[in-house]
Design an enzyme around this catalytic site. Structure first.
Site, PDB file in Angstrom:
ATOM      1  N   CYS A 251       0.880  -1.186   0.000  1.00 59.40           N
ATOM      2  CA  CYS A 251       0.000   0.000   0.000  1.00 59.40           C
ATOM      3  C   CYS A 251       0.904   1.219   0.000  1.00 59.40           C
ATOM      4  O   CYS A 251       1.944   1.216  -0.653  1.00 59.40           O
ATOM      5  CB  CYS A 251      -0.955  -0.028   1.195  1.00 59.40           C
ATOM      6  SG  CYS A 251      -0.131  -0.038   2.800  1.00 59.40           S
ATOM      7  N   GLY A 252       0.529   2.252   0.728  1.00 58.30           N
ATOM      8  CA  GLY A 252       1.374   3.428   0.801  1.00 58.30           C
ATOM      9  C   GLY A 252       2.474   3.294   1.836  1.00 58.30           C
ATOM     10  O   GLY A 252       3.636   3.609   1.582  1.00 58.30           O
TER      11      GLY A 252
END
Length: 400
Positions: A251-252
């Site tokens: 993800c981030g």
């Protein structure tokens, strides 16, 4: 509420319902942790919100306190001694059933679930739907800071075993038997939206697939979808469920990736790791390749039906063929009927570059389930008069 002599039964899966938590909350051996965290841009104070309203007896976990301060990256796994010290300070005992929740519904709680499990603590569950579900079920809340806890004795049973580093993630993205799944939004994955952290390139890990974590949740309650819907959403995004696939979730910054990891675990997948550095690490390293677009190869295929057979052919294909194609890593992106050709059914397939299309299509065409569908169709008369295929190439945008 449970009394102090009652044992805390372990839920059958990684989630616990609010009604089930209400029966054991307050009992011996149950530790409830609020690990809500907000993005910097949200400008919200999670600890202050905890003190305004939390499940009775809960304690607050600041993700910053269980992240490695020396990594230079947000929310990276800390040294085990640091994690143990925080958990002991919260009063966590070795045999506790740990229930974690957040105020979003499902967003940050799976991160702590993943951390506990990776260190060998199996008695951990996430409150499905979080604090909103607790309140909707009639659960009381209390105010103020958590009462001081008696020092716990929790210790990690092993080194964390569910982490993928950059090298392992890159290898997984290139291998047909593994998948890197990115939980960020489609716009960020495709490189169409800027990253919230300065200095990061836009795009995604080459060979990865995109499944925004919000699509795994009910849009109203923000609890997880039922298992059948979870599986449907995952397969629609090309995830190879039930095929001994090795998954790496990204993800981030490694937090919402754990929402994906828990969902995969919920469906029985066991070879699931989290790329802890995620896009913050990958996107900031100029030596690593970045891909934009959606990173898939495409094929446009056309069926032309015999007169009067179009509707039956289309419906049979969508209901029968699409799930079988997904098992081979071929995803039905969309379909349509050209206005000028009412007996024509056009559909777009996509797949990762590491998937051999000819091999996957051949496996689909030989699948006994699909052959049975065709046999029944032919028994009712000729169905498909002509089939065409046109390769469209790759939608990868810029590779840099």
């Amino acid at each position: 509420m449970a009394n102090e002599r009652e044992a805390a039964p372990m839920p059958t899966g990684p989630l616990i319902a609010a009604s089930d938590l209400a029966r054991i909350a307050g009992g011996a051996g149950v530790a409830i942790l609020d690990c809500t965290s907000h993005l910097p841009a949200e400008r919200r104070d999670a600890r202050r919100e905890f003190e305004a309203a939390h499940i009775p007896g809960a304690r607050f976990v600041d993700l910053a306190e269980i992240s490695d301060p020396a990594s230079g990256l947000p929310t990276m796994l800390p040294p085990v001694a640091q994690f143990e010290a925080v958990m002991r300070g919260l009063g966590i005992q070795a045999g506790d059933l740990v229930v974690v929740y957040d105020t979003h519904g499902i967003r940050t709680a799976p991160r702590l679930w993943w951390m506990f499990r990776g260190y060998g603590h199996e008695r951990v569950a996430v409150l499905d739907g979080g604090l909103p579900a607790w309140r909707a079920a009639g659960g009381a809340v209390e105010q103020g800071p958590a009462a001081p806890a008696r020092e716990g004795d929790w210790s990690a049973m092993r080194e964390h075993d569910a982490v993928a580093d950059t090298a392992a993630t890159r290898a997984a993205a290139a291998h047909a038997s593994s998948q890197v799944v990115d939980a960020r939004s489609a716009e960020r994955f495709r490189g169409l939206a800027p990253e919230p952290r300065p200095g990061l390139r836009a795009g995604h890990i080459p060979g990865s697939v995109n499944l925004p974590y919000e699509q795994l949740l009910d849009p109203v309650s923000h609890a997880y979808l039922p298992d059948d819907r979870l599986a449907e959403v995952m397969r629609a995004h090309g995830l190879g469920l039930g095929r001994d696939t090795r998954f790496v979730c990204s993800c981030g910054s490694g937090v919402s990736a754990c929402v994906l990891a828990l969902a995969l675990h919920k469906l029985g997948e066991r070879d699931v790791r989290v790329y802890d550095g995620s896009w913050t690490q990958w996107g900031s390293d100029a030596a690593l390749p970045v891909e934009t677009g959606d990173g898939h190869v495409y094929a446009l295929k056309t069926y032309v039906a015999a007169p009067g057979k179009f509707a039956a052919m289309r419906d049979r294909f969508l209901s029968s063929a699409a799930p079988l194609l997904a098992e081979q890593g071929l995803m039905l992106e969309r379909s349509w009927t050209p206005p000028e050709a009412p007996d024509t059914f056009v559909y777009l397939l996509k797949w990762r570059s590491c998937v051999d299309f000819d091999q996957a299509w051949d496996a689909f065409a030989r699948d006994p389930r699909w052959l049975e569908v065709k046999r029944r169709s032919e028994a009712q008369g000729p169905l498909i008069a002509r089939q065409e295929s046109m390769m469209l190439g790759t939608s990868t945008g810029e590779m840099r």
